[in-house]
Scaffold this active site. Structure first.
Site, PDB file in Angstrom:
ATOM      1  N   ASN A  49       0.820  -1.234   0.000  1.00 43.18           N
ATOM      2  CA  ASN A  49       0.000   0.000   0.000  1.00 43.18           C
ATOM      3  C   ASN A  49       0.846   1.273   0.000  1.00 43.18           C
ATOM      4  O   ASN A  49       0.403   2.305   0.494  1.00 43.18           O
ATOM      5  CB  ASN A  49      -0.961   0.028   1.206  1.00 43.18           C
ATOM      6  CG  ASN A  49      -1.845  -1.198   1.221  1.00 43.18           C
ATOM      7  OD1 ASN A  49      -2.355  -1.606   0.184  1.00 43.18           O
ATOM      8  ND2 ASN A  49      -1.990  -1.803   2.384  1.00 43.18           N
ATOM      9  N   ARG A  50       2.059   1.163  -0.487  1.00 47.19           N
ATOM     10  CA  ARG A  50       2.975   2.316  -0.525  1.00 47.19           C
ATOM     11  C   ARG A  50       3.284   2.874   0.869  1.00 47.19           C
ATOM     12  O   ARG A  50       3.722   4.009   0.993  1.00 47.19           O
ATOM     13  CB  ARG A  50       2.425   3.429  -1.437  1.00 47.19           C
ATOM     14  CG  ARG A  50       2.252   2.989  -2.897  1.00 47.19           C
ATOM     15  CD  ARG A  50       3.601   2.595  -3.499  1.00 47.19           C
ATOM     16  NE  ARG A  50       3.535   2.227  -4.901  1.00 47.19           N
ATOM     17  CZ  ARG A  50       3.631   0.968  -5.358  1.00 47.19           C
ATOM     18  NH1 ARG A  50       3.776  -0.048  -4.523  1.00 47.19           N
ATOM     19  NH2 ARG A  50       3.629   0.721  -6.645  1.00 47.19           N
ATOM     20  N   MET A  51       3.031   2.052   1.907  1.00 44.95           N
ATOM     21  CA  MET A  51       3.332   2.491   3.271  1.00 44.95           C
ATOM     22  C   MET A  51       4.713   1.950   3.670  1.00 44.95           C
ATOM     23  O   MET A  51       4.870   1.167   4.611  1.00 44.95           O
ATOM     24  CB  MET A  51       2.238   2.007   4.242  1.00 44.95           C
ATOM     25  CG  MET A  51       0.902   2.682   4.001  1.00 44.95           C
ATOM     26  SD  MET A  51       0.979   4.463   4.282  1.00 44.95           S
ATOM     27  CE  MET A  51       0.868   4.474   6.065  1.00 44.95           C
TER      28      MET A  51
END
Ligand SMILES: Cc1cc2nc3c(=O)[nH]c(=O)nc-3n(C[C@H](O)[C@H](O)[C@H](O)COP(=O)(O)O)c2cc1C
Length: 215
Positions: free
Chosen positions: A192-194
């Protein structure tokens, strides 16, 4: 021309980087990550790093060089001191070096100050190189404009003749730089691009401040 890459998308999920798992010194984490990149036996040059310098024209320029050694003090690579990067470093020793270990979904970004290593250390590494590479260091006035490929081949040939049967010594203009880190940022891709980003910054008392950055 137009090519849309908007649907290139990869999910990063191989690992995580948590504060509880790291020590106080970023070189230890670098060593761990480098070791893991090596262990992955991907056949790639895991020691390839992109080094950016600031030129006299005010522009940054980055290029790939090979990391040949790392120590507690920093990161060593070899090049031509009269090259574009050599001239840039002479004017402004602040550089940025980065690694992208694609199969580990990891990036390391080092900001630091570069300086020439002692000439006897450059001698030692130069001696370990194959003769062809040694002659190449003599033949190539790295980053200068040359008239043709034939010009380069002739220059190489002339140095082959010059050193025939003799020891190929290190040219003065060729040697190592050490990049002494001021900050080292470790990036681990997450879903999640985290992503996890941990930055170590060298303090005046030579301890490292550890901070997490938003992805
Ligand atoms: C995989 C790879 C490894 C390289 N390793 C080195 C190196 O260790 N030293 C070096 O001077 N150039 C190396 N080069 C060439 C540099 O990228 C660059 O072309 C050269 O150093 C001249 O850069 P400059 O004109 O910006 O100084 C390498 C290039 C690649 C693609």
């Amino acid at each position: 021309m137009e090519k849309d890459l908007g649907n290139y998308r990869k999910i990063y999920q191989k690992s995580e980087l948590l504060e509880q798992t790291i020590s106080d010194n970023p070189m230890e984490l670098f060593q761990k990550w480098f070791f893991e990149a090596e262990q992955s036996e991907n056949g790639l040059e895991n020691n390839a790093m992109t080094v950016a310098t600031i030129g006299a024209d005010g522009f940054p320029k980055s290029r790939v060089v090979l990391l040949k050694k790392y120590t507690w003090e920093g990161f060593i690579f070899y090049t031509n001191y009269n090259s574009e990067k050599g001239k840039a470093i002479a004017e402004n020793p602040n550089v940025c070096a980065s690694f992208f270990w694609q199969d580990m979904e990891r990036q390391v970004i080092i900001k630091g100050v570069s300086e020439k290593i002692a000439s006897n250390l450059s001698d030692g590494y130069f001696e370990s190189r194959p003769d062809g590479s040694k002659l190449g260091a003599w033949a190539s006035e790295q980053s200068s404009v040359v008239p043709s490929r034939a010009f380069l081949d002739e220059r190489l040939h002339s140095f082959e003749e010059k050193f025939e049967g003799k020891e190929i010594t290190r040219p003065e203009h060729w040697g190592g730089y050490i990049i002494k880190p001021k900050s080292i940022e470790f990036w681990q891709g997450r879903p999640n691009r985290m992503h996890d980003r941990i930055r170590f910054t060298l303090q005046e008392d030579y301890n490292w401040k550890v901070e997490r950055l938003a992805p």
